[in-house]
Design a protein around this motif. Structure first.
Motif, PDB file in Angstrom:
ATOM      1  N   UNK A  32     -21.638 -34.651 -30.885  1.00 42.47           N
ATOM      2  CA  UNK A  32     -21.161 -34.871 -29.527  1.00 42.47           C
ATOM      3  C   UNK A  32     -22.007 -34.302 -28.384  1.00 42.47           C
ATOM      4  N   UNK A  33     -22.415 -33.200 -28.740  1.00 44.59           N
ATOM      5  CA  UNK A  33     -23.148 -32.441 -27.760  1.00 44.59           C
ATOM      6  C   UNK A  33     -24.637 -33.513 -27.620  1.00 44.59           C
ATOM      7  N   UNK A  86     -25.793 -35.015 -24.050  1.00 49.32           N
ATOM      8  CA  UNK A  86     -27.009 -34.634 -23.275  1.00 49.32           C
ATOM      9  C   UNK A  86     -27.726 -35.661 -22.691  1.00 49.32           C
ATOM     10  N   UNK A  87     -28.310 -35.626 -21.729  1.00 51.58           N
ATOM     11  CA  UNK A  87     -29.522 -36.501 -21.251  1.00 51.58           C
ATOM     12  C   UNK A  87     -30.846 -36.065 -21.552  1.00 51.58           C
ATOM     13  N   UNK A  88     -31.145 -36.347 -22.887  1.00 55.64           N
ATOM     14  CA  UNK A  88     -32.478 -35.973 -23.519  1.00 55.64           C
ATOM     15  C   UNK A  88     -33.885 -36.703 -22.849  1.00 55.64           C
ATOM     16  N   UNK A 102     -17.897 -29.668 -41.230  1.00 55.88           N
ATOM     17  CA  UNK A 102     -17.523 -30.969 -40.655  1.00 55.88           C
ATOM     18  C   UNK A 102     -17.568 -30.654 -39.201  1.00 55.88           C
ATOM     19  N   UNK A 103     -16.855 -29.689 -38.994  1.00 53.70           N
ATOM     20  CA  UNK A 103     -16.360 -29.381 -37.486  1.00 53.70           C
ATOM     21  C   UNK A 103     -17.693 -29.326 -36.528  1.00 53.70           C
ATOM     22  N   UNK A 104     -18.746 -28.224 -37.235  1.00 51.98           N
ATOM     23  CA  UNK A 104     -19.770 -28.056 -36.578  1.00 51.98           C
ATOM     24  C   UNK A 104     -20.740 -29.214 -36.318  1.00 51.98           C
TER      25      UNK A 104
END
Length: 111
Positions: free
Chosen positions: A87-88, A92-94, A79-81
């Motif tokens: 969140x990442x 991120x500006x994909x 769950x944490x991963x």
């Protein structure tokens, strides 16, 4: 009716172990502020445990009797991963990254 319920329990026992593992840890997670965050955390922990318990147990050379514990731990950490990955991706500006890749591939930069 009972046979169907038993089938579901057997089929999803690793997800159930991961669900409870993630549920235990969700109280102590700093990233889970809203009810939606908690639901995503717990369900992603259950999914991680369901799909990764058997490969992890094979990799660690554990027997089948340890699968519940592996599922519980994978639910806790899975769950944490997943929350960290989400969140990442939000941060991120994909779109800029995709434009840069297209520019570099097709020579849109220097002439």
């Amino acid at each position: 009716m009972i046979e169907w319920f038993e089938y579901l329990i057997i089929k999803f026992q690793l997800a159930l172990a991961g669900f409870f593992g993630a549920l235990v840890v969700s109280r102590y997670q700093k990233d889970t502020k809203t009810k939606k965050d908690i639901v995503v955390f717990v369900l992603s922990g259950a999914a991680t445990a369901h799909y990764l318990s058997i490969p992890v147990s094979n990799w660690l050379k554990f027997t089948g009797e340890n699968l519940g514990g592996i599922g519980f731990l994978l639910g806790m950490f899975g769950g944490a991963i997943i929350i960290a990955i989400l969140r990442a991706l939000e941060a991120a500006d994909l779109w800029s990254l995709a434009k840069e890749i297209i520019k570099s591939r097709f020579g849109g930069g220097s002439q």
